[in-house]
Design a protein around this motif. Sequence first.
Motif, PDB file in Angstrom:
ATOM      1  N   ARG A 160      74.734 -19.104  74.278  1.00  0.00           N
ATOM      2  CA  ARG A 160      73.279 -19.381  74.297  1.00  0.00           C
ATOM      3  C   ARG A 160      73.033 -20.716  74.976  1.00  0.00           C
ATOM      4  O   ARG A 160      73.707 -21.698  74.709  1.00  0.00           O
ATOM      5  CB  ARG A 160      72.727 -19.403  72.876  1.00  0.00           C
ATOM      6  N   LYS A 161      72.029 -20.728  75.850  1.00  0.00           N
ATOM      7  CA  LYS A 161      71.735 -21.956  76.576  1.00  0.00           C
ATOM      8  C   LYS A 161      70.802 -22.862  75.777  1.00  0.00           C
ATOM      9  O   LYS A 161      69.993 -22.388  74.984  1.00  0.00           O
ATOM     10  CB  LYS A 161      71.055 -21.614  77.911  1.00  0.00           C
ATOM     11  N   VAL A 162      70.941 -24.146  76.042  1.00  0.00           N
ATOM     12  CA  VAL A 162      70.017 -25.108  75.444  1.00  0.00           C
ATOM     13  C   VAL A 162      68.744 -25.118  76.297  1.00  0.00           C
ATOM     14  O   VAL A 162      68.811 -25.128  77.528  1.00  0.00           O
ATOM     15  CB  VAL A 162      70.637 -26.518  75.411  1.00  0.00           C
ATOM     16  N   VAL A 171      60.126 -32.313  72.869  1.00  0.00           N
ATOM     17  CA  VAL A 171      61.463 -32.778  72.486  1.00  0.00           C
ATOM     18  C   VAL A 171      61.380 -33.396  71.092  1.00  0.00           C
ATOM     19  O   VAL A 171      62.179 -33.085  70.205  1.00  0.00           O
ATOM     20  CB  VAL A 171      61.998 -33.812  73.503  1.00  0.00           C
ATOM     21  N   ALA A 172      60.363 -34.221  70.884  1.00  0.00           N
ATOM     22  CA  ALA A 172      60.195 -34.879  69.589  1.00  0.00           C
ATOM     23  C   ALA A 172      59.890 -33.851  68.505  1.00  0.00           C
ATOM     24  O   ALA A 172      60.413 -33.919  67.396  1.00  0.00           O
ATOM     25  CB  ALA A 172      59.082 -35.916  69.662  1.00  0.00           C
ATOM     26  N   ALA A 173      59.040 -32.862  68.847  1.00  0.00           N
ATOM     27  CA  ALA A 173      58.624 -31.885  67.836  1.00  0.00           C
ATOM     28  C   ALA A 173      59.784 -30.986  67.443  1.00  0.00           C
ATOM     29  O   ALA A 173      59.833 -30.480  66.332  1.00  0.00           O
ATOM     30  CB  ALA A 173      57.461 -31.050  68.367  1.00  0.00           C
ATOM     31  N   HIS A 174      60.717 -30.762  68.364  1.00  0.00           N
ATOM     32  CA  HIS A 174      61.761 -29.788  68.053  1.00  0.00           C
ATOM     33  C   HIS A 174      62.840 -30.331  67.130  1.00  0.00           C
ATOM     34  O   HIS A 174      63.420 -29.585  66.365  1.00  0.00           O
ATOM     35  CB  HIS A 174      62.399 -29.214  69.320  1.00  0.00           C
ATOM     36  N   LYS A 175      63.111 -31.573  67.150  1.00  0.00           N
ATOM     37  CA  LYS A 175      64.165 -32.168  66.296  1.00  0.00           C
ATOM     38  C   LYS A 175      65.470 -31.405  66.474  1.00  0.00           C
ATOM     39  O   LYS A 175      65.713 -30.414  65.825  1.00  0.00           O
ATOM     40  CB  LYS A 175      63.774 -32.124  64.812  1.00  0.00           C
ATOM     41  N   GLY A 176      66.291 -31.873  67.347  1.00  0.00           N
ATOM     42  CA  GLY A 176      67.571 -31.193  67.564  1.00  0.00           C
ATOM     43  C   GLY A 176      67.492 -30.277  68.758  1.00  0.00           C
ATOM     44  O   GLY A 176      66.445 -30.137  69.379  1.00  0.00           O
ATOM     45  N   LYS A 177      68.625 -29.644  69.083  1.00  0.00           N
ATOM     46  CA  LYS A 177      68.691 -28.790  70.268  1.00  0.00           C
ATOM     47  C   LYS A 177      67.880 -27.521  70.074  1.00  0.00           C
ATOM     48  O   LYS A 177      67.993 -26.855  69.047  1.00  0.00           O
ATOM     49  CB  LYS A 177      70.146 -28.385  70.505  1.00  0.00           C
ATOM     50  N   ALA A 178      67.092 -27.171  71.074  1.00  0.00           N
ATOM     51  CA  ALA A 178      66.385 -25.891  71.040  1.00  0.00           C
ATOM     52  C   ALA A 178      67.229 -24.881  71.807  1.00  0.00           C
ATOM     53  O   ALA A 178      67.599 -25.117  72.951  1.00  0.00           O
ATOM     54  CB  ALA A 178      65.019 -26.038  71.690  1.00  0.00           C
ATOM     55  N   SER A 180      56.885 -23.274  79.986  1.00  0.00           N
ATOM     56  CA  SER A 180      57.429 -22.078  80.635  1.00  0.00           C
ATOM     57  C   SER A 180      58.563 -21.425  79.845  1.00  0.00           C
ATOM     58  O   SER A 180      58.858 -20.270  80.044  1.00  0.00           O
ATOM     59  CB  SER A 180      57.924 -22.450  82.031  1.00  0.00           C
ATOM     60  N   TRP A 181      59.187 -22.163  78.937  1.00  0.00           N
ATOM     61  CA  TRP A 181      60.339 -21.597  78.217  1.00  0.00           C
ATOM     62  C   TRP A 181      59.926 -20.802  76.984  1.00  0.00           C
ATOM     63  O   TRP A 181      60.745 -20.178  76.347  1.00  0.00           O
ATOM     64  CB  TRP A 181      61.295 -22.730  77.804  1.00  0.00           C
ATOM     65  N   MET A 182      58.654 -20.837  76.627  1.00  0.00           N
ATOM     66  CA  MET A 182      58.228 -20.174  75.383  1.00  0.00           C
ATOM     67  C   MET A 182      57.972 -18.689  75.616  1.00  0.00           C
ATOM     68  O   MET A 182      57.137 -18.321  76.445  1.00  0.00           O
ATOM     69  CB  MET A 182      56.969 -20.847  74.826  1.00  0.00           C
ATOM     70  N   HIS A 183      58.712 -17.842  74.870  1.00  0.00           N
ATOM     71  CA  HIS A 183      58.538 -16.394  75.002  1.00  0.00           C
ATOM     72  C   HIS A 183      58.551 -15.739  73.633  1.00  0.00           C
ATOM     73  O   HIS A 183      59.269 -16.176  72.739  1.00  0.00           O
ATOM     74  CB  HIS A 183      59.677 -15.783  75.819  1.00  0.00           C
ATOM     75  N   ALA A 184      57.794 -14.674  73.496  1.00  0.00           N
ATOM     76  CA  ALA A 184      57.861 -13.820  72.310  1.00  0.00           C
ATOM     77  C   ALA A 184      57.502 -12.412  72.762  1.00  0.00           C
ATOM     78  O   ALA A 184      57.039 -12.222  73.904  1.00  0.00           O
ATOM     79  CB  ALA A 184      56.896 -14.310  71.233  1.00  0.00           C
ATOM     80  N   TYR A 185      57.756 -11.440  71.909  1.00  0.00           N
ATOM     81  CA  TYR A 185      57.417 -10.048  72.244  1.00  0.00           C
ATOM     82  C   TYR A 185      56.784  -9.407  71.031  1.00  0.00           C
ATOM     83  O   TYR A 185      57.243  -9.594  69.905  1.00  0.00           O
ATOM     84  CB  TYR A 185      58.676  -9.271  72.650  1.00  0.00           C
ATOM     85  N   ILE A 186      55.716  -8.648  71.293  1.00  0.00           N
ATOM     86  CA  ILE A 186      55.014  -7.980  70.195  1.00  0.00           C
ATOM     87  C   ILE A 186      55.069  -6.476  70.409  1.00  0.00           C
ATOM     88  O   ILE A 186      54.706  -5.971  71.478  1.00  0.00           O
ATOM     89  CB  ILE A 186      53.533  -8.430  70.137  1.00  0.00           C
TER      90      ILE A 186
END
Lengths: 342, 259
Positions: free
Chosen positions: B63-65, B75-82, B192-198
Amino acid sequence: MVLLFTAGCRAKVSESPIGPSVQLHAPLGLPPVPIPPDNPPTEATIALGKRLFYDIRLSKDNTLACATCHDPEHDFSDPHPISLGVGGAKGIRNAPTLINVAYQSSQFWDGRATSLEIQAASPIADPLEMNQTHKVSVSKLAKDPVYRKMFTDAFGSKDVTLGRVERSLASFERTILSGDSAFDRFQYGGQPTALTPAQARGLALFINPIKGNCAACHTITPQYALFTDGKFHNIGIGVNDDGTLKDAGRYHETTVKSDTGAFKTPTLRNIANTAPYMHDGSLQTLEQVVSFYAGQGNSNPYIDREIKTIHLDGQERSDLVEFLKSLTGKLPPNLEEEKSHP
Amino acid sequence: MTRFYSRLWLCLPFALVITGCKSSPPPPTAAPAKPAVSYFKVDPATAGSVSGKITFSGRPPARKVIDMSEDPACVAAHKGKAMEESIIVGNKSGLENVFVYIKSGLEGKNFETPTATVVINQGGCQFHPHIIGVQVDQPVEITNSDPVTHNIHPMAEINREWNHSQGPGDPPMHRKFVKQEIMIPVKCNIHSWMHAYIGVLNHPYFTVSKEDGSFTIANLPPGTYTLATWQEKLGTQEQQVTVAPGGQAVINFTYKGRS
């Protein structure tokens, strides 16, 4: 009969300013100030307009002046998202800044007033704003000897009329000018270092049609920049969950369907000091505004096509915000309230 | 006032012409009373289930970071590697986040719309959950717990496509999807990295595989069904399954990776 009588009376009183008119100096980056032929600004009308602008007697319960909602501390805008009128009555829109209103060919978010003179009387009588009939305003002002002198100096007789009030307010408003900002010195003043590198990148994004595309509506011309095309656009503010619009905007005026949710492009001059943003005051910071555009607005059937070409990544968003901060010019002196001497 | 009325008069003749032209639809006779929709009720005495495991065979892709550096607030909101979420292989080669649903076998049955709200949150600059199943017309609530503005953009083809920004602290949005659609890709126009599927279905028989690749679809009336799986990168699969009265059918799927 009474009506006819007053109308007849009003016609007799001249509403033309007397005395020599003054030249309004347009700072760097602004075109010459348009002046209506029947209301050239004079020292006396500007001074009178200024006193009226700060006068709470124009409101029903003597609590609100124009300056309450167009607050000089906030560059003539209102920090409340929606302005509060007399008795806390809640209006429906955010009070726009009065900076550079002299150049606008229509006033209000929906453009319903075609001149500053016409605009000036409406907040006084608006039940959601100052809520006072013009008859009462006129008689309250006429009781004040200072005004009697000022009306005489400005118009040649002590009569207080609505037309004279409107013209004086408009002339004062025409002096609220902002230019000569860092942007103007960079763009029109031959000072390439006036903008920081981030701001200069932001300017390039601002005018790039496939990046910010901002200048499609917030106009910059080779000679000057008003940052508005004076037109009305739906950019997707105030969209309900079902895609309908909370405020029909320009449609109220034209009843043209495609004008639904369209609002006048506002100036961006001194934008860093006039939060919150948009006709409903729904965006609190410039970061939020630029992110909103990066999201390409909120979809609804009438959204402007120009919004759909906007593409901004994180670095570009931050550069644009920096650029918007370069539009703050110094306002001319003498706009602040005169402290009256007892 | 005068202006308003004069406009009204202008409009009237047009209105008449338009109604005159519309001759095709049948004249409005007494509106036929809508037959009360009768919802299918599952008999608990005979209801069964189908469960199983989805396995990824071969070497799981690393899995990629996600690089969020263009938006420092993220970056601040995620706290740690996403971590990127498109293929998640968990315990014992179990494949997580596969949408599993009954594709056919329920025809002619009408299922009541659930009143329970499905929540999609934008947090740490990612959508949670990543794979979402809802029933047609089920209430969907969208929230933003981040200190940045997000934009939710379901790129629907059968439902209405829309996008809407949500600033920090903005109230939740309330939406629904009115037609079946598998799957609606969702993006954030801002990040651009945010994805979801419904996935939207007109029945309640769908689920998303867990960390270990397991899934269960319960309370199913007995019958023969096509069970389908959908994985955003690896595609779809189908198998027939028969659920006997009160039975617990087991069925497994395998997605082959490049070894």
